[in-house]
Design an enzyme around this catalytic site. Sequence first.
Site, short mmCIF file in Angstrom:
data_model
loop_
_atom_site.label_atom_id
_atom_site.label_comp_id
_atom_site.label_asym_id
_atom_site.label_seq_id
_atom_site.Cartn_x
_atom_site.Cartn_y
_atom_site.Cartn_z
CG HIS A 19 28.27 34.06 23.40
ND1 HIS A 19 28.44 35.37 23.71
CD2 HIS A 19 29.45 33.45 23.68
CE1 HIS A 19 29.67 35.56 24.15
NE2 HIS A 19 30.31 34.41 24.13
CE LYS A 23 26.27 27.19 20.60
NZ LYS A 23 27.49 27.91 20.45
CB THR A 45 34.06 27.28 19.32
OG1 THR A 45 32.92 28.12 19.14
CG2 THR A 45 35.33 28.12 19.25
N GLY A 46 33.17 24.19 19.30
CA GLY A 46 32.21 23.28 19.89
C GLY A 46 30.96 22.94 19.12
CB THR A 48 29.20 26.99 16.84
OG1 THR A 48 28.70 27.64 18.01
CG2 THR A 48 28.96 27.85 15.63
CB SER A 65 32.67 23.99 24.03
OG SER A 65 31.73 24.93 24.47
N GLY A 66 33.73 27.02 23.42
CA GLY A 66 34.33 28.27 23.91
C GLY A 66 34.74 28.22 25.36
CG ASP A 71 35.78 31.67 23.15
OD1 ASP A 71 35.24 31.31 22.08
OD2 ASP A 71 35.15 32.01 24.16
CG ASP A 91 23.30 37.21 24.28
OD1 ASP A 91 23.00 38.43 24.36
OD2 ASP A 91 22.51 36.31 24.58
CG HIS A 98 33.47 31.58 27.91
ND1 HIS A 98 32.11 31.54 27.99
CD2 HIS A 98 33.77 31.72 26.60
CE1 HIS A 98 31.60 31.65 26.77
NE2 HIS A 98 32.58 31.77 25.92
CG ASP A 101 38.53 32.05 28.21
OD1 ASP A 101 39.56 32.45 28.77
OD2 ASP A 101 37.95 30.99 28.52
NE ARG A 107 45.48 42.81 24.84
CZ ARG A 107 46.65 42.26 24.56
NH1 ARG A 107 46.72 41.00 24.19
NH2 ARG A 107 47.76 42.95 24.65
#
Length: 178
Positions: A19, A23, A45-46, A48, A65-66, A71, A91, A98, A101, A107
């Site tokens: 998040h 980062k 992701t994105g 990151t 991006s998440g 995600d 965080d 989101h 997500d 999960r």
Amino acid sequence: MPHKKIVMISDKKIALVAHDNKKPDLLEWAKYNRELLSHHEVYATGTTGEALERQLGIQINKLQSGPLGGDQQIGAKIVSNEIDFLIFFWDPLEPQPHDPDVKALLRMAVVWNIPIACNRASADFMISSPLMEGEYDRLVPDYEEYRTRKIDLGEPEELLATEFSGNTDKGDSTVASD
């Protein structure tokens, strides 16, 4: 439920996610572990992924991006055995738009029994584990029984009758008129 083995080869497929407020922590951790990470296939992701590739000088498989589906892309890769473990610096003190997500991603990691690190300490333990060096047999529940289970949906004629009549009320459907 019976289990089946999924072999993780010595070159692991690692997903790195963070998040916004985390980062800097993930980048610092990744720089410290650059040599170890360079021996594995890394996904992120994105932004990151962009930052990791720029600062580490190694190829990063960059996804969305998440909040834009990244995600979910990582989760789908976990399901299809394209990700061996997840390092996700999330965080806990900031609400995330989101959040569903994020919950779905975590999960999937649990459902498919992949290692998850959600902070630097657990990431340090995971990356330095002797299990990172070679193959590892990951045990996953055999979901075939779940996939092929029989679900009672009622009598087909009864379902069709209520579907076409628009009447789903099983009780008295008398309508009063003036």
